[in-house]
Write an enzyme that holds these catalytic residues in place. Structure first.
Site, short mmCIF file in Angstrom:
data_model
loop_
_atom_site.label_atom_id
_atom_site.label_comp_id
_atom_site.label_asym_id
_atom_site.label_seq_id
_atom_site.Cartn_x
_atom_site.Cartn_y
_atom_site.Cartn_z
N LYS A 87 0.92 -1.18 0.21
CA LYS A 87 -0.01 0.10 -0.14
C LYS A 87 0.87 1.09 -0.03
O LYS A 87 0.51 2.09 -0.79
CB LYS A 87 -0.90 0.10 1.15
CG LYS A 87 -2.13 -0.90 1.34
CD LYS A 87 -2.80 -1.36 2.58
CE LYS A 87 -3.56 -2.64 2.18
NZ LYS A 87 -4.32 -3.13 3.44
N GLN A 131 -4.78 -1.87 9.73
CA GLN A 131 -4.54 -3.07 9.02
C GLN A 131 -5.06 -4.24 9.79
O GLN A 131 -4.95 -4.56 10.92
CB GLN A 131 -3.06 -3.32 8.72
CG GLN A 131 -2.58 -4.51 7.93
CD GLN A 131 -3.15 -4.83 6.60
OE1 GLN A 131 -3.33 -3.67 5.98
NE2 GLN A 131 -3.79 -5.78 5.89
N ASP A 154 -11.20 1.96 3.76
CA ASP A 154 -11.66 0.81 3.79
C ASP A 154 -13.09 0.27 3.56
O ASP A 154 -13.57 -0.66 3.12
CB ASP A 154 -11.22 -0.03 4.98
CG ASP A 154 -9.98 -0.87 4.96
OD1 ASP A 154 -9.52 -1.11 3.83
OD2 ASP A 154 -9.43 -1.42 6.04
#
Ligand code: NAP
Length: 325
Positions: A87, A131, A154
């Protein structure tokens, strides 16, 4: 394994039976594997992601500020660190600023909560990602709910999942299912009236995937298969489009797929492989020989994975545009 790619050419395959699933269409590539020709064209996630990145660069150039993504990682799960590094590399490629917060496994949940609250207040920060997985002593749902929904890149905040259910376009859509939709659009698949089967009903992949496929304007008719489904194979055999997100290596066998179906493999599974120096390989949820039946197939690796990261970048740019407009 010998893989040869031949652009825009189909060899030795059956004619596809659904919609505009013809493998001759733009952005599809024919795959030759295991030393013989297969009928499926490959949906190349890397090429689709590169195409999306090109468009994102243009949007970033038009932004009044530099998009800024923060990633919080807790503990030392090696796979999570690989994902986070991917990322960060994507951010660097696109000119998105990234902040990487790395915390030890035994961090108190309140510390993560404090980081999130402070990032919510930071005007020059537009996206926040925690994460997954977090250590067992942390409540991932509660922490997700602390994120300002406008910065929830997200798309897992209940406000954003709720907007998805409502068919609204002002929320953040979870990256993996959004990436699958982008790949299908890119491969020019017409989903209208098609029968789609989604395997898996997680809040991050299966359920949002089903909603996106059934959304007005996409208009597929969707069946969701899960671990209590009586006969997953017969459900799959009726499908024009299969999206597999179960986390079971190669569960979707060739005789589960009708001729000409489109198959998207979301699964990422590590399986033992003594022929590899490292002792393992990555496998999808779909057996590679499904390519003998399908008209289009996304590979693992190189399919949905790169699209997930690209959609995270897209959500970060969208968050920046909305927060700064
Ligand atoms: P998850 O939360 O574990 O959900 C798995 C789903 O599969 C559950 O709904 C489960 O049903 C269902 N399932 C499990 N075994 C089954 C069976 N034998 N028959 C039918 N359904 C079954 O996993 P996830 O987060 O959705 O991820 C799924 C896969 O996608 C994993 O391999 C993951 O690594 C991969 N993934 C890839 C990406 C990417 O970027 N490519 C991103 C996210 C996830 P129940 O609900 O009944 O338990």
């Amino acid at each position: 394994l010998v893989v040869r790619l031949i652009c825009n050419q189909t060899v030795g395959g059956s004619s596809p039976s659904v919609g505009s699933t013809n493998p001759m269409h733009k952005n599809a590539q024919t795959v030759e594997a295991f030393g013989r020709f297969m009928s499926a064209a490959r949906i190349d996630g890397k090429a689709c992601a590169a195409d999306l990145e090109k468009r994102l660069k243009q949007r970033i150039a038009n932004c009044s500020v530099q998009p800024h993504l923060a990633v919080i990682i807790v503990g030392d799960d090696p796979a999570s660190h690989v994902y986070v590094n991917n990322k960060i590399r994507s951010c660097e490629r696109l000119g998105i600023r990234s902040t990487h917060v790395e915390l030890p496994e035994d961090t108190d949940e309140s510390v993560v909560a404090d980081y999130i609250q402070s990032m919510n207040q930071q005007n020059d920060l537009h996206g926040i990602l925690i994460q997954s997985p977090l250590p067992k002593h942390m409540n991932e749902e509660a922490l997700t709910e602390l994120i300002d929904p406008r910065k929830d890149v997200d798309g897992f905040h209940p406000v954003n999942l709720g907007r998805l259910v409502q068919g609204r376009s002002d929320g953040m859509v979870p990256c993996t299912p959004a990436g699958v939709m982008e790949m299908l659009r890119w491969a020019e698949v017409d989903l209208t009236g098609k029968k789609a089967v989604v395997l898996g009903r997680s809040f991050n992949v299966g359920m949002p995937q089903a909603l996106l496929l059934a959304a007005r304007g996409v208009d597929a008719t969707v069946t969701v298969v899960h671990s209590r489904t009586r006969d997953a194979k017969s459900e799959c055999l009726q499908a024009d489009v299969i999206v597999a997100a179960v986390g079971r290596p190669e569960m979707i066998q060739p005789d589960w797929v009708k001729k000409g179906a489109i198959v998207v493999d979301v699964g990422i599974n590590r399986v033992d492989d003594s022929s590899r120096e490292r002792g393992w390989r990555l496998a999808g949820d779909v057996h590679p020989d499904v390519a003998l039946h399908a008209s289009l197939l996304s590979p693992v690796p190189g399919g949905v994975g790169p699209m997930t990261v690209a959609m995270l970048m897209a959500n970060t740019v969208t968050a920046t545009e909305r927060l700064c407009s």
